[in-house]
Scaffold this motif. Structure first.
Motif, PDB file in Angstrom:
ATOM      1  N   ALA A 180      22.467 -87.275 127.461  1.00 50.68           N
ATOM      2  CA  ALA A 180      23.342 -88.212 128.168  1.00 50.68           C
ATOM      3  C   ALA A 180      23.373 -89.580 127.490  1.00 50.68           C
ATOM      4  O   ALA A 180      24.402 -90.249 127.459  1.00 50.68           O
ATOM      5  N   ARG A 181      22.236 -90.005 126.925  1.00 50.60           N
ATOM      6  CA  ARG A 181      22.168 -91.319 126.282  1.00 50.60           C
ATOM      7  C   ARG A 181      22.791 -91.316 124.890  1.00 50.60           C
ATOM      8  O   ARG A 181      23.061 -92.368 124.320  1.00 50.60           O
TER       9      ARG A 181
ATOM     10  N   SER B  32       9.402 -85.456 124.922  1.00 49.80           N
ATOM     11  CA  SER B  32      10.214 -86.598 124.532  1.00 49.80           C
ATOM     12  C   SER B  32       9.350 -87.546 123.732  1.00 49.80           C
ATOM     13  O   SER B  32       8.134 -87.423 123.676  1.00 49.80           O
TER      14      SER B  32
ATOM     15  N   PHE C 214      12.125 -91.589 128.176  1.00 43.95           N
ATOM     16  CA  PHE C 214      12.271 -90.365 128.960  1.00 43.95           C
ATOM     17  C   PHE C 214      10.964 -89.834 129.544  1.00 43.95           C
ATOM     18  O   PHE C 214      10.626 -88.658 129.405  1.00 43.95           O
TER      19      PHE C 214
ATOM     20  N   LYS D 277      13.096 -83.484 132.768  1.00 42.33           N
ATOM     21  CA  LYS D 277      14.358 -83.250 132.058  1.00 42.33           C
ATOM     22  C   LYS D 277      14.659 -84.248 130.933  1.00 42.33           C
ATOM     23  O   LYS D 277      15.767 -84.809 130.839  1.00 42.33           O
ATOM     24  N   PRO D 278      13.718 -84.473 130.049  1.00 40.93           N
ATOM     25  CA  PRO D 278      13.971 -85.458 128.982  1.00 40.93           C
ATOM     26  C   PRO D 278      15.122 -85.076 128.050  1.00 40.93           C
ATOM     27  O   PRO D 278      15.845 -85.959 127.583  1.00 40.93           O
TER      28      PRO D 278
ATOM     29  N   ASP E 278      17.893 -83.424 128.762  1.00 46.94           N
ATOM     30  CA  ASP E 278      19.162 -83.719 129.429  1.00 46.94           C
ATOM     31  C   ASP E 278      19.456 -85.213 129.358  1.00 46.94           C
ATOM     32  O   ASP E 278      20.601 -85.623 129.124  1.00 46.94           O
ATOM     33  N   ARG E 279      18.408 -86.007 129.554  1.00 50.10           N
ATOM     34  CA  ARG E 279      18.620 -87.454 129.539  1.00 50.10           C
ATOM     35  C   ARG E 279      18.871 -87.975 128.123  1.00 50.10           C
ATOM     36  O   ARG E 279      19.668 -88.901 127.926  1.00 50.10           O
TER      37      ARG E 279
END
Lengths: 299, 299, 299, 299
Positions: free
Chosen positions: C226-227, C210, C215, C219-220, C222-223
């Motif tokens: 989501a953002r 990331s 992050f 799981k960067p 996935d985050r």
């Protein structure tokens, strides 16, 4: 034998078994999209991704690429193709209907420098470049070890200005024998004759080590150095009979400065060549590129 | 009075008099495109540009933006809108049908730093940002001269934590009075209350001077400097009630190195802020941005 | 046995036999450059490349990297080092005098994902990453085939939270046995204890998937999905006891859009991870990185 | 009268009153740095930033730029210059010793398109481009209003192929009268004669709207469109007698795709032209650019 790629391919094919692609090029007129979407709707095909483009000049062309998901596609595919013929005729379309799970068959041509070949093999092993590689052809021996270690047949065909015709005859035989769809020139430093090129129109992808149309021809890095440019580039294009003049698929660049000698430009350039060629090949494999005139639409 | 912009606007409106845009958001299901394209076909609308996207998760949403050309659009527009209601109901669409020639009305909020305001005014004068700017609001006086020199009303409303409610009441009155569609926070360094934000959902565009979600909140350049990052960024997003957490429209970055002090980061960052905000605003003006959940689709 | 690399290394060493590097870090004061350049002049060393930087805060530090060419360097090197001690003491320098021809010895740690390992091996075989690779350590078996095919010893040390101490003891023994200078974490998905990290301060290079400090942690991608970010990134940094908080060496980014699922972010991200880690490693190998506080100077 | 710039300039001059710059170009030989750093040390000048470069070919040249801080510089400056003559003679240097607080005097030439002029004025007002602008010269009237609103004299000198000599005589008189150091061609669409260019060697900065050496000459965007490039660019360079062949200072690029018409290329290109010219001008103002042969060193 490349078990790594084979595993990736199995997963890919399962995931894509009901996915297809429709590519279209025709004179622009009202109603095209309406008819195509009706056709897909009637075949229970759900549109996953759709891109279109129309020129309002140069005769007014319409281009479209649709990716769809359709239950039991393998069983229905033949009939879909059949019934699309009517739609296509009404609108004078050039078209292509393709199942995602059918992988294109690719021949890689390479000379002494291996960075582009290595990049392609790396992406291919990672499962990020979905294609079969039935053979690699080279006029040198540098690539033999790495190619054969992956279980890919390697053909060594020394080439020079003198034996060009004979060499190309052998190459064309191999392309036919192995049923090849795409030829990738991964820094293959030989000029192809118009006989060879015409036989594979819009199927040969080259990487040129400059930002075309700057530095057409030989030794682009030396000439970039002499000119004192602050940015160098690479260009991937379809090969036509005019050297480095074919339809451009992708380009990219890298910053350089006064400290960079010719050797540095070559080293930095190699990194751009790798990624530009890889992107162009991927887009071609996914049928994202449509050629019109001397240009490309990349969906 | 800004004759320069007025001339550009006249040319733009004439060129776009028959152009329209259709935006759609609805649950995904087969047949949407077929029905929409049939609708456009029936109204003699030729599709100029079309983009669509569907999520195959989160409930399965379908998004579409179509730009079309239609003879005598101004005369037909009311009736088209009317008759689209049926299509929309069948598919439970949120939708918007818009004539390109109707310019959005924009209020710019600014504080002491003027680089983002100047960029917007520059693009606007060049005819590259098609909108009306009925007013500029600031809690300081720095922008007064440049704004008024372009014939735009300038409202000076000093703001602080103490008088926030009163200030926002005045601002909301002005937005209503001037019939404002979009609020651009061009480095307006005041936090807005949820009352203000809720009244303008997905209509307030902010520029945050960091690469979100890094450095949420105050003094991002100081914190970027302290962390020793090698790249800084800026983010344009719709404002929601969660500070710097709204749907992101656009981001961009710039390389920095160890020689850059906080002041250098601010200077380099200002250049990114300018262009990121300008792009986000343009896309919003052209109805290219659709918000869903806390994300955006940018067509 | 890797004949390809060995040939490149031979050419490199011959070309660099008289080249050296001087690195310096000390409190800033007038006269430093004058004394150093006098020292080099007295030893017939011609400056090829020189970079310096001084902070006018945080106590005022001075940093310098000089690359020089010096006839008969191997014969003179010991005596040069000896006689630099006096200069160094006068200015309270931390310093390092290095012959270019002495290659650093590198251990690569890897887990299941091989793209970063493959990139490094590709650059290394091309002769673009000058280092010895005496061993590769992994907690999985995926990398075994490719590593051993290049004649590099492969150590499989399964690791989990439970046996962390035991595992690290083995690893530290191997690092000592093989006389390792640098540890590259090429997507090695295990957290290292402070015992391990402290033993290798500023010698462990990690790639985080990331754009730090966004992050941090697991799981960067996935985050990031989501953002709804419009740009993803990767960061290469020295490992310290604070997870993902070590001094950043290099970062880079890639554009993404609403169509990119988590899987697409991972695929696009892999390409950035590869190149960011490769650049960071190269700079470290060429002694271009100086750590101060939690930051780096990259010359 | 531009009070905004005047305030910024006052702050800048106070902050830089003891700062100076030394630029050097000479045949490479051992001992140069040692002598220069000794010279600075003797004058109590502390080195803030130092860059050097030497070519080990083309005769072996050495280039250096040093920025230094020196107590009571204004009082000492004349004597420093005097005493550097000896050092310079020993090494056959071309050199320049400059106080940062002395701003260069710039004439901007512009035609009908104002985006580059506006960018420069915007940066200048923000205090990010430290120079005097004693006058703007144009062959058209479009720029008159904005220039005069900032209190800068505007000279309208209509130009054509026929009256070129007469026009340039007037321009040269104005440059002399206003004591001009730099000429910025901010999209000035007239070719200059060799008489004009020779009188201002390495003092005229042009922006060309293509990625040189691609599309030298007229209508580069039309030709880029016809060629189907995927990236367009802009180039800032010193003007020489060979059209678009002068030493390149800076280049940058922007991605385009098949949807971009010539008008879109022009609009996107305008944004690159703006920033490339602005960077080149800033570097020139800070004496960061050294010309050698047909290239530049940019420190």
């Amino acid at each position: 034998m490349n078990t790594l790629f084979n595993n990736q391919a199995k997963v890919y094919k399962e995931k894509n078994k009901n996915r297809g692609r429709l590519l279209i090029k025709c004179p622009d007129q009202p109603g095209i999209v309406a008819h195509i979407s009706k056709f897909l709707f009637q075949h229970q095909a759900n549109i996953i991704e759709s891109s279109q483009y129309s020129t309002d000049h140069e005769g007014g062309n319409f281009f479209m690429r649709i990716e769809f998901e359709c239950p039991e596609l393998p069983q229905k595919f033949g009939q879909m193709k059949e019934s699309f013929i009517n739609v296509a005729q009404d609108f004078e379309m050039e078209w292509k209907l393709q199942q995602n799970s059918e992988l294109k068959r690719t021949a890689i041509f390479v000379s002494k420098q291996l960075h582009c070949l290595r990049e392609i093999l790396l992406e291919w092993q990672n499962g990020d470049m979905m294609m079969e590689i039935p053979l690699v052809i080279s006029n040198h021996l540098e690539a033999k070890e790495i190619v054969e270690s992956l279980g890919i047949p390697f053909y060594h065909i020394p080439a020079s200005k003198e034996n060009r015709e004979e060499v190309e005859t052998k190459q064309l035989q191999l392309l036919e024998e192995y049923n090849i769809d795409v030829v990738i020139l991964a820094r293959y430093m030989q000029i192809l004759t118009s006989r060879f090129v015409s036989a594979q129109a819009n199927k040969i992808i080259n990487i040129h080590h400059s930002f075309l149309p700057a530095f057409v021809g030989a030794k682009p890095y030396d000439r970039a150095y002499a000119r004192g440019v602050k940015i160098i580039g690479a260009t991937s294009h379809y090969v036509t009979n005019d050297l480095d003049e074919g339809p451009i698929i992708e380009q990219d660049i890298s910053r350089v400065d006064h400290r960079d000698e010719v050797e540095d430009l070559k080293r930095k350039g190699a990194s751009i060549e790798r990624s530009v060629l890889a992107r162009a090949v991927k887009w071609h494999l996914e049928d994202r590129v449509i050629v019109y005139g001397n240009k490309t639409v990349v969906f």
